[in-house]
Each structure stands twice: as structure tokens, then as C-alpha cells.
Design an enzyme around this catalytic site. Sequence first.
Site, PDB file in Angstrom:
ATOM      1  N   LYS A 262     -75.432  45.466  54.360  1.00 36.49           N
ATOM      2  CA  LYS A 262     -75.465  46.736  53.616  1.00 36.49           C
ATOM      3  C   LYS A 262     -76.709  47.556  53.964  1.00 36.49           C
ATOM      4  CE  LYS A 262     -72.724  44.747  49.834  1.00 36.49           C
ATOM      5  NZ  LYS A 262     -72.748  44.048  48.546  1.00 36.49           N
TER       6      LYS A 262
ATOM      7  N   SER B 160     -73.893  40.445  52.633  1.00 31.76           N
ATOM      8  CA  SER B 160     -74.398  41.702  52.071  1.00 31.76           C
ATOM      9  C   SER B 160     -75.686  42.206  52.702  1.00 31.76           C
ATOM     10  CB  SER B 160     -74.592  41.557  50.568  1.00 31.76           C
ATOM     11  OG  SER B 160     -73.341  41.612  49.949  1.00 31.76           O
TER      12      SER B 160
ATOM     13  N   TYR C  53     -79.231  42.215  43.512  1.00 31.84           N
ATOM     14  CA  TYR C  53     -78.347  42.419  42.351  1.00 31.84           C
ATOM     15  C   TYR C  53     -79.134  42.263  41.046  1.00 31.84           C
ATOM     16  CZ  TYR C  53     -75.221  41.578  46.247  1.00 31.84           C
ATOM     17  OH  TYR C  53     -74.608  41.618  47.471  1.00 31.84           O
TER      18      TYR C  53
ATOM     19  N   VAL D 178     -74.507  36.543  50.370  1.00 32.99           N
ATOM     20  CA  VAL D 178     -73.910  35.361  49.768  1.00 32.99           C
ATOM     21  C   VAL D 178     -73.768  34.207  50.778  1.00 32.99           C
ATOM     22  CG1 VAL D 178     -71.460  35.903  50.124  1.00 32.99           C
ATOM     23  CG2 VAL D 178     -72.184  34.843  47.986  1.00 32.99           C
TER      24      VAL D 178
ATOM     25  N   TYR E 206     -65.646  47.404  55.555  1.00 28.43           N
ATOM     26  CA  TYR E 206     -66.576  46.640  54.707  1.00 28.43           C
ATOM     27  C   TYR E 206     -66.489  45.138  54.994  1.00 28.43           C
ATOM     28  CZ  TYR E 206     -68.586  44.452  50.599  1.00 28.43           C
ATOM     29  OH  TYR E 206     -69.332  43.638  49.782  1.00 28.43           O
TER      30      TYR E 206
HETATM   31  N1  GLU Z   1     -68.434  39.786  51.204  1.00 29.49           N
HETATM   32  C1  GLU Z   1     -69.023  39.560  49.918  1.00 29.49           C
HETATM   33  C2  GLU Z   1     -68.192  40.288  48.894  1.00 29.49           C
HETATM   34  O1  GLU Z   1     -67.989  41.462  49.020  1.00 29.49           O
HETATM   35  C3  GLU Z   1     -70.458  40.010  49.924  1.00 29.49           C
HETATM   36  C4  GLU Z   1     -71.194  39.583  48.704  1.00 29.49           C
HETATM   37  C5  GLU Z   1     -72.643  39.254  48.958  1.00 29.49           C
HETATM   38  O2  GLU Z   1     -73.067  38.912  50.066  1.00 29.49           O
HETATM   39  O3  GLU Z   1     -73.397  39.293  47.987  1.00 29.49           O
HETATM   40  O4  GLU Z   1     -67.713  39.682  47.975  1.00 29.49           O
END
Ligand code: GLU
Length: 316
Positions: A66, A63, A242, A260, A190
Site C-alpha cells: 500500500k 499490505s 491499523y 499480514v 489490489y
Molecule cells: N491481502 C490482505 C487483505 O486485504 C492484506 C491485509 C494486510 O496485509 O494487512 O485482506
Amino acid sequence: MDIASIVDDIAAEMKAAPHRGRVADYIPPLACVPIDRFGMAVIMADGTCHLGGDAEEPFSIQSISKVFSLTLALGAVGDALWQRVGREPSGSAFNSIIQLETEHGIPRNPFINAGAIVVADVLLGGNEPGSAIAGILRFVRTLAGDETISIDESVAEAEHRTGFRNFALASYMRSFGNLLHPVDQTLRVYFHQCALSMSCVQLALAGRYLMAEGRNPATGLSVVSPQRARRINALMMLCGHYDNSGEFAFRTGLPGKSGVGGGILAVAPGVASIAVWSPGLNEKGNSQLGALALERLAARTGWSVFQPAGPSTSSG
Ligand code: GLU
């Protein structure tokens, strides 16, 4: 201030730390990453680079991507993006679908999955997924000044195979008209951006524009305007972890975006671009030791967006 020895000390402390969290196990390529890894890279505004631990070992940035896709999407459509994605912290898990119903398919912010999926839809822009994916890879390579950065296809494939929640989020938003391309195409973009494989050094290099008012300090070229860099930093501070974003801001006082895979990109504006990596996650899905390392770095250097210069004076 001796940043090199601060980084060395923190890397040694983190290598020895007993409580390392849990490695993400939803896909095999992440589940098999050794929990003993810890890396840290600090790139100063003058280009000096301080490395600790496994700073040169690539990992799945997930993530953190992003941040880069948001930057590209703002470049493509400007402030029109904010008609499709909000700018408020969600207070929810990264893959939550709950708010989407009451908020009519408009995700709270670009750093939760739903928001990043809309951003990926913007980057598709009517083209084939392959060209959007190539554009993201090209952008990150240019930011870092490193053509060896790559996408791990095995991660992208595993994300695709197991990404039922992301398919649900995307389909739900398409039902509200907030996804313009077929779900499968948008998610292909994505999943590939999440599968970018980078080391702490490469990540900290790529993040330099966020510490330098939107410019790449190595080339002097503008990546985004100073105002846009500040705004991306503001979003990272408020939404980058988050439902753990408040805790991270409280502990570090720095904008940061987690993934993650256990990485965190953090920014001390005007001072340093910082990347840390430790694959063990806390119960909110953010790197346990990565956040601790950044907390110690901020405490020992005094770096904070709330205290622009000078050493830390209080621990309260
Ligand atoms: N590829 C992960 C998902 O979309 C990213 C989540 C993350 O890094 O927090 O579930």
C-alpha cells in the site's frame, strides 16, 4: 556504532524467541509459511547493507504494497487523491467497514483496506487491470533495482477466492460513487499488489526513497518530492499498523508499514531503510517479532524521528 553486530544480535535473539504469534491462515499460501523464519535488512543512507537471518527469503508483502501503490497514485493524480481518501488514523481493524457508512464511502486513510482499494481504483485509470498491475510491478522493481521481483499468482488467486470482505468494502464504496471501475477489476489490481513477493533486502532497497527525502540514493533520481516523502512517512507512522499504530509508534518511534505476511518496512529518515519479516502475527495482525526486532533496533541505535541523532539516553 556497530550496526552489523546489532543486526546479528537481534537476528539471533529473534530466531530463539519463544513467543512468535500466529501465522495468518485465511489463505493456504500464507498458512503454510514456517513460523520459525526471521529476516532483517538494514540499508544505510550510504548504501551499506546489513543482513540478518532469512533476509534473502521472499515472502508475501501484502499490505506493505500500500506504500508503493499510494506513491504511484499520488504521482498520477497528486493531491486530488485526498478528495477520495482521508489522512486520519482509523483506530479500526484493517478490513473494517463501520466508518465507511458514517463517512460516506470515504476511507479514513490509504493504508486500511478500503483506502488501498480506492488507490487501486486510481491506478486503474480506465485501463485494463493487467496494465495497472504491470505498472506496480515495474515501479517496485525499479525502486529496488531488482528485475527478479515477482507477483505470486497463487496468492493473488487465493485472495480473490476468499476476499469477501474486500468485495463488500469495494461494493459499498462504489455505491457512494467512490469507486470508478467495476469492483472486480479494481480488486484484481489490489489482490495482485498484495501478492508481491519480496525478501527483506528487496523491500529495504525499495524503501530507500523514503529515508532519502524522496530520492533513490543509488541512482540519484527523484521518486517523489522531499515533502511528499515526509508526508508518506507521516501516514506510515500514524496509520501503518491499523489499530496497533499508536503502539508501534510508541515502541519504535519510526514510520512503519506492516503486512499480514509478517513483514514490516520501517524508515529512519536520513539514516536507514529497514525491513523485517517474521510470519507470526500478534492479535492485531502485525508481525510479533518484526515489531520487537524494530523496537530493539531503535533502542540500541537511538534511531527515532523524535531523536534525529546520537545514542538512546533513556529507556522510559
Ligand atoms: N491481502 C490482505 C487483505 O486485504 C492484506 C491485509 C494486510 O496485509 O494487512 O485482506
